[in-house]
Design an enzyme around this catalytic site. Sequence first.
Site, short mmCIF file in Angstrom:
data_model
loop_
_atom_site.label_atom_id
_atom_site.label_comp_id
_atom_site.label_asym_id
_atom_site.label_seq_id
_atom_site.Cartn_x
_atom_site.Cartn_y
_atom_site.Cartn_z
N GLY A 103 -44.67 15.30 18.59
CA GLY A 103 -43.76 16.57 19.29
C GLY A 103 -44.75 17.68 19.03
O GLY A 103 -45.84 17.72 18.63
N ASP A 160 -37.22 29.61 7.41
CA ASP A 160 -36.83 29.36 8.90
C ASP A 160 -36.14 28.10 8.97
O ASP A 160 -36.34 27.11 9.69
CB ASP A 160 -38.15 28.92 9.63
CG ASP A 160 -37.99 28.91 11.34
OD1 ASP A 160 -37.06 29.51 11.59
OD2 ASP A 160 -38.88 28.29 11.78
#
Length: 400
Positions: free
Chosen positions: A24, A147
């Site tokens: 990805g 994050d």
Amino acid sequence: MRGPHQERTRVGRDGRFELVEHVGSGGFGHVWRARDSVLAREVALKFLALDRLVGRRPNPERLAIVRDRFARESLIAAKVDSAYVARIYDCDIDGDEPFLVMEYVDGRPLSDYLGSRPLPLARTCRWSRQIAQGLAAAHDRSVVHRDIKPVNVLVREADSDVRIVDFGLSRFVDATETHSEAGTPLYMSPERCRAEPGDERSDLYSLGCVMYEMVTGWPPFGDEHAEAFALARAHEEQLPMRPGQAAGVPAPLDDLIMALLAKEPRQRPDNARVVVRAIAEVERLLGDTGPESSPEEGPADGAHRAGTGFADRLSAAELNVRHLTTQHGRDHHLVITARMELADLTGRSGDTRGAADLYDRIGRDCDDWYGPGNSLALDAFEGMARWVVARGTTGSQRTS
């Protein structure tokens, strides 16, 4: 940035890593599944998007500074040792592209499990506790993620446990002086929205956002189409609707999520281990407060009830569904039967909302696969109706 159709098949010193499959791409770069020829194991290679970090025409001195900083941050992140954090094994460089060598996690991101519907409470608690345990291990090493979001939490196919990924990368991005601040607005703490460095409690706020989405079906503010500025203002100034307003969320879990979402860091839980203990207490209430109940009866006093060890049984039922799906495919009758058993088990634990949602999904899937009016679809919608009635009965008991 290394694209998905790279001609080279080996990277690293002496071609140590064989590129197997492009997994990805994201804001930081591309991820590949690879084979480590020295240690004979599968790994994940994460190539960093240098053009985002240093510009498209960086000078050699700038590149050297970024590479050195990348190596330092990788070394710090590699010290995190937890069963719920994807391990960082090494860092290397291929041409001008630095890359991380990480544990390969065979699974899907948590974001694949989220949508317009809440997750079953047992699964929410289990995954939330594991994320908190991973954060606790990192914070013990003074490593802050910066994050935390659903796509940075992978759910393993083998055991349905989670792995947090991308530790250290956000700090690295923050330190590049490119004004490309790391973080995702939907899950960013108020202090991070103000471009402050943040600390461990910033990770806890982001965890609260993820937990909110798991129990309600939507983030505390906005959606992926919202403007970053509007989301930042919401995180800094607005209070979300309490998740407990969605029927079926236990009060202790509701209180914990709202505490994690406090605007001021000092008003949040002191550390991730406090969060782990709080979630474990919710799991205890879900699993040890009384006998099982039928759809007709509902939980005896409106609380979530289940027999001792119920969480383990739910986990085993989920794994059984996954294994049968791998063996036979999603539309096999054995898989559908196992999904119905999981739905009933979820309802008997006291999560009537979760049971109704699971049955509804089964019914919709059977409609798509076999056509409207199929007996399996009718059975599923009948199961949904039973647990909707049980949920309504429980709600009336709570308010009486």
